[in-house]
Design a protein around this motif. Structure first.
Motif, PDB file in Angstrom:
ATOM      1  N   GLU A 196       0.805  -1.162   0.054  1.00  0.00           N
ATOM      2  CA  GLU A 196       0.151  -0.281  -0.071  1.00  0.00           C
ATOM      3  C   GLU A 196       0.817   1.152   0.003  1.00  0.00           C
ATOM      4  OE1 GLU A 196      -0.513  -2.862   1.749  1.00  0.00           O
ATOM      5  OE2 GLU A 196      -2.749  -3.384   1.055  1.00  0.00           O
ATOM      6  N   ARG A 210      -5.878 -10.663  -1.553  1.00  0.00           N
ATOM      7  CA  ARG A 210      -5.596  -9.285  -1.556  1.00  0.00           C
ATOM      8  C   ARG A 210      -5.600  -8.734  -2.967  1.00  0.00           C
ATOM      9  NH1 ARG A 210       0.096  -9.155   0.879  1.00  0.00           N
ATOM     10  NH2 ARG A 210       0.040  -6.895   0.807  1.00  0.00           N
ATOM     11  N   THR A 264      -8.268  -5.732  -3.520  1.00  0.00           N
ATOM     12  CA  THR A 264      -8.025  -4.452  -2.965  1.00  0.00           C
ATOM     13  C   THR A 264      -6.917  -3.581  -3.473  1.00  0.00           C
ATOM     14  OG1 THR A 264      -8.757  -4.977  -0.689  1.00  0.00           O
ATOM     15  CG2 THR A 264      -7.275  -3.413  -0.591  1.00  0.00           C
ATOM     16  N   LEU A 265      -5.721  -4.438  -3.899  1.00  0.00           N
ATOM     17  CA  LEU A 265      -4.572  -3.914  -4.408  1.00  0.00           C
ATOM     18  C   LEU A 265      -4.898  -3.312  -5.829  1.00  0.00           C
ATOM     19  CD1 LEU A 265      -1.811  -6.140  -2.962  1.00  0.00           C
ATOM     20  CD2 LEU A 265      -1.828  -3.692  -2.661  1.00  0.00           C
ATOM     21  N   ALA A 312      -6.878  -0.267  -5.953  1.00  0.00           N
ATOM     22  CA  ALA A 312      -6.165   0.836  -5.589  1.00  0.00           C
ATOM     23  C   ALA A 312      -5.056   1.370  -6.736  1.00  0.00           C
ATOM     24  CB  ALA A 312      -5.428   0.611  -4.250  1.00  0.00           C
ATOM     25  N   SER A 360     -16.583  -7.880  -7.575  1.00  0.00           N
ATOM     26  CA  SER A 360     -15.246  -7.310  -7.451  1.00  0.00           C
ATOM     27  C   SER A 360     -14.568  -7.082  -8.772  1.00  0.00           C
ATOM     28  CB  SER A 360     -14.327  -7.901  -6.553  1.00  0.00           C
ATOM     29  OG  SER A 360     -14.660  -8.049  -5.220  1.00  0.00           O
TER      30      SER A 360
END
Length: 313
Positions: free
Chosen positions: A53, A72, A75-76, A79, A99
């Motif tokens: 992050e 993960r 989310t990554l 972002a 997602s």
């Protein structure tokens, strides 16, 4: 080009990292919570981070490759897309269809490439398989896919459901992608049954996918048997077979066996690196600013994988 790699997976170290300079990558940021450090090929500038992050916030990379535990990925990837970067994600790119749809929508709005690294079909032998049917003026009608291997160590993340483990996530992309590649469509019916379970996750499954025109894929996948990695493709007048179909080794010539009414003929294909070919195609799409084909592929496989999991219960 500078590439940011989120995660320190073995597949990255073994199959992706060595070929990056030949693909135009001159600088590399590697961000892994494990603190893993690796040596890059000569001429490639490396920087290391302990927090993906933080690396996303500070790195000036043009693109991001997400190669962490499955849990993960979303989310990554989201972002990285929100920051305006192109993204490549290891398979399975996302653990649920919502997602995948959200990420693809964001990639389209920002005109960025979002690609899932299911790379087996990049090997020239697959194009040779398709051409073998075209040369006989016919087309594939049945696929039999088998990818199963001995049990993984207990500490492997694929045994942990909270990390996106289980055979359906790990091997599901190999069940849903052959029909897309060889039939160029999504299935009408999907049936899947779990055939083996460990303490926390399923370790094997079998499936039947039925496609328009009576075409089908029957598959067995898991990590609870001896090793087999094979694709058999049948059609009128031709039955073709490939060993090491889903993980073609980059340094070996690979045969395609074609059985016709005139007999069996084997064609050897020169060594080729499916990972390098996939990344080269993704990087070229980034240069053109054209990620539509990658988004369509990711969504098609995500939809079928969701149906596979739903059928398995």
């Amino acid at each position: 080009m500078r590439l940011l790699v989120c995660g320190g997976s073995d597949i990255f170290a073994r199959r992706v990292l060595p070929g990056l300079p030949g693909l135009g990558v001159t600088a590399l940021d590697v961000a892994s919570r494990s603190g893993r450090r690796m040596e890059g090929p000569p001429g490639l500038l490396l920087r290391f981070w302990d927090d993906p992050e933080a690396a996303l916030a500070a790195s000036d990379a043009d693109a991001v490759y997400v190669t962490t535990e499955n849990s993960r990925h979303a989310t990554l990837a989201l972002a990285a897309l929100a920051s305006g970067r192109h993204v490549i994600v290891d398979k399975p790119a996302f653990l649920d269809l919502a997602s995948a749809e959200r990420a693809c929508d964001l990639a389209a709005k920002k005109n960025r490439v979002l690609a899932e690294a299911t790379v087996w079909a990049e090997h020239p032998r697959v194009a040779g398989l398709i051409q073998a049917f075209a040369d006989r003026d016919t087309a594939p009608a049945r696929i039999v896919a088998t990818f199963s291997f001995p049990p993984l160590p207990p500490e492997n993340f694929r045994h942990r459901p909270e990390l996106g483990g289980g055979a359906l996530f790990d091997l599901g992309p190999y069940a849903v992608s052959p029909g897309r590649v060889l039939f160029d469509t999504e299935p009408e019916e999907v049936v899947c049954r779990i055939t083996s379970r460990g303490p926390a996750v399923e370790t094997a499954f079998t499936c039947l996918l039925v496609y328009p025109g009576g075409r089908s894929l029957a598959g067995t996948f898991g990590f609870d048997t001896g090793y087999v990695n094979r694709l058999d493709v049948l059609g009128p007048g031709l039955a073709a077979s490939m060993d090491r179909a889903f993980t073609p080794p980059p340094g070996a010539a690979l045969p395609l066996s074609c059985n016709t009414p005139r007999g069996v003929r084997c064609v050897d294909f020169e060594p080729a690196d499916a990972f390098a070919r996939f990344f080269a195609r993704a990087f070229a799409a980034m240069e053109r600013g054209d990620g539509d084909a990658f988004i369509a592929t990711l969504l098609a496989d995500a939809r079928t994988l969701a149906r596979l999991r739903s059928s398995a219960g």
